[in-house]
Motif scaffolding. Sequence first.
Motif, short mmCIF file in Angstrom:
data_model
loop_
_atom_site.label_atom_id
_atom_site.label_comp_id
_atom_site.label_asym_id
_atom_site.label_seq_id
_atom_site.Cartn_x
_atom_site.Cartn_y
_atom_site.Cartn_z
N GLY A 42 45.49 33.02 19.35
CA GLY A 42 45.87 34.41 19.54
C GLY A 42 47.07 34.63 20.45
N LYS A 43 47.77 33.56 20.83
CA LYS A 43 48.93 33.69 21.71
C LYS A 43 50.12 32.93 21.13
CE LYS A 43 46.96 36.06 25.03
NZ LYS A 43 47.40 37.45 25.32
N LEU A 44 51.31 33.47 21.35
CA LEU A 44 52.53 32.81 20.92
C LEU A 44 52.88 31.74 21.94
CD1 LEU A 44 54.70 32.93 18.69
CD2 LEU A 44 56.02 34.40 20.21
N LYS A 45 52.96 30.51 21.49
CA LYS A 45 53.25 29.40 22.40
C LYS A 45 54.70 29.45 22.87
CE LYS A 45 50.72 26.32 22.92
NZ LYS A 45 49.67 26.09 23.95
N PHE A 46 54.89 29.32 24.18
CA PHE A 46 56.21 29.21 24.80
C PHE A 46 57.12 30.37 24.40
CE2 PHE A 46 54.57 24.91 23.73
CZ PHE A 46 54.12 24.57 25.00
N ALA A 47 56.56 31.58 24.45
CA ALA A 47 57.31 32.78 24.04
C ALA A 47 58.57 32.98 24.86
CB ALA A 47 56.40 34.01 24.14
N ASP A 48 58.53 32.67 26.15
CA ASP A 48 59.71 32.85 27.00
C ASP A 48 60.85 31.95 26.56
OD1 ASP A 48 58.53 34.78 28.57
OD2 ASP A 48 57.81 33.38 30.09
N SER A 51 62.27 33.37 23.19
CA SER A 51 63.07 34.59 23.35
C SER A 51 64.39 34.28 24.05
CB SER A 51 62.29 35.65 24.13
OG SER A 51 62.00 35.22 25.46
N ASN A 52 64.37 33.36 24.99
CA ASN A 52 65.59 33.00 25.70
C ASN A 52 66.61 32.38 24.75
OD1 ASN A 52 67.19 32.49 28.17
ND2 ASN A 52 66.73 30.35 27.76
N ARG A 53 66.14 31.44 23.90
CA ARG A 53 67.07 30.82 22.95
C ARG A 53 67.55 31.82 21.91
NH1 ARG A 53 65.24 25.78 19.27
NH2 ARG A 53 63.81 27.36 18.46
N SER A 71 60.25 38.24 25.12
CA SER A 71 58.98 37.56 24.86
C SER A 71 57.87 38.55 24.52
CB SER A 71 58.57 36.71 26.07
OG SER A 71 58.46 37.51 27.24
N TYR A 72 57.90 39.74 25.12
CA TYR A 72 56.91 40.77 24.80
C TYR A 72 57.03 41.19 23.34
CZ TYR A 72 54.38 45.20 24.80
OH TYR A 72 53.51 46.23 24.50
N PHE A 73 58.25 41.40 22.88
CA PHE A 73 58.50 41.77 21.47
C PHE A 73 57.96 40.68 20.54
CE2 PHE A 73 61.07 41.30 17.67
CZ PHE A 73 61.16 42.59 17.16
N LEU A 74 58.27 39.42 20.83
CA LEU A 74 57.82 38.33 19.96
C LEU A 74 56.30 38.24 19.93
CD1 LEU A 74 60.37 35.49 20.86
CD2 LEU A 74 60.48 37.16 19.01
N GLN A 75 55.66 38.33 21.08
CA GLN A 75 54.21 38.26 21.14
C GLN A 75 53.56 39.41 20.37
OE1 GLN A 75 52.07 35.94 22.43
NE2 GLN A 75 50.32 37.17 21.77
N GLU A 76 54.07 40.62 20.59
CA GLU A 76 53.50 41.80 19.94
C GLU A 76 53.63 41.72 18.43
OE1 GLU A 76 53.84 46.58 20.62
OE2 GLU A 76 55.72 45.50 20.33
N ARG A 214 61.53 20.39 22.61
CA ARG A 214 62.35 19.41 23.32
C ARG A 214 62.30 19.67 24.81
NH1 ARG A 214 67.52 19.59 25.47
NH2 ARG A 214 68.74 17.65 25.43
N GLN A 215 62.50 20.92 25.22
CA GLN A 215 62.49 21.27 26.63
C GLN A 215 61.10 21.09 27.23
OE1 GLN A 215 65.25 22.16 28.61
NE2 GLN A 215 63.67 21.66 30.14
N VAL A 216 60.07 21.47 26.48
CA VAL A 216 58.69 21.33 26.97
C VAL A 216 58.37 19.86 27.23
CG1 VAL A 216 56.26 21.61 26.36
CG2 VAL A 216 57.87 23.45 25.88
N ILE A 217 58.72 18.99 26.28
CA ILE A 217 58.43 17.56 26.43
C ILE A 217 59.24 16.96 27.58
CG2 ILE A 217 58.62 15.31 25.31
CD1 ILE A 217 56.27 17.13 24.38
#
Length: 279
Positions: A42-48, A51-53, A71-76, A214-217
């Motif tokens: 129920g959540k968008l993974k790594f939304a921030d 949205s930044n990219r 990120s709010y727009f993407l999650q919603e 890539r950034q997360v890893i």
Amino acid sequence: MNKQFINYNGNFFFTDEAIMTAGNRGLKYADGLFESMRFSKGKLKFADFHSNRLQKGMKALRLEGYSQLDSYFLQEKAEELCRRNKFPQNARLRLTVFRDGGGLYTPTENKYAYVLEATPLTCSNYELNVKGLIMDVFEDIPKAINILSNYKTCNALLYVMAGIFKEQRKLDEAFILNQNGFLCESVSANVFVVYQKKLYTPALSEGCIAGVMRQVIMDIAKSNNIEMIEAQINPALLNEADEVFLTNASKGIQWVMGINRKRYFNEMSRFLIEKLNQL
């Protein structure tokens, strides 16, 4: 199976409905970019990160209103579409943003429009592939290095041709080189190489996509005291590496079993995907 919906500029349409005209700039000029994302529990993974990219890419394309796609727009929007399609927990999402309006090469305006699509996933966790990937190097078309190289633009002919290459040779994936002949990425993922207990990935200056996973890893590796190096990588290193794996936002990590007669381990891949699922 019930018909599925897409979100086109805030309105829901069936996936098989015609929503665009022949004058669409995304169709005519590949004038846009996209984000591939994962919706889990129920959540968008790594939304921030997404949205930044996305905002940086829209700014590079001179698209107005990029700050609205936070990120709010993407999650919603992800929640709305997954709920409407009756898979509210786990899904793969693709958001395509393109320049709206007319014009030839020169656009008449720089407003954006978007399409959000979703496909269901059965598992909330990232799963490491059981069978390792068999790969080879696609050399016919190198990737150019420029200010748009790090973004997922709609101009994807390079990846289409690399995809045809892998299908014709019955491969699972293919490595893509940059204009200087160095390792860049794969058809649909970033590349990591384990060599002498150090973890390498092509630097953004080499023209690869600035992948969210890539950034997360990279962050996971650094927090677990794994030496992480962004570098210019000669493809010859693939013949000396201990391990090679791919990363993207949808699948997480996929380990590579081999290239030609070279075979790899997957110890680092298993360790990192366990840490990824703990986030």
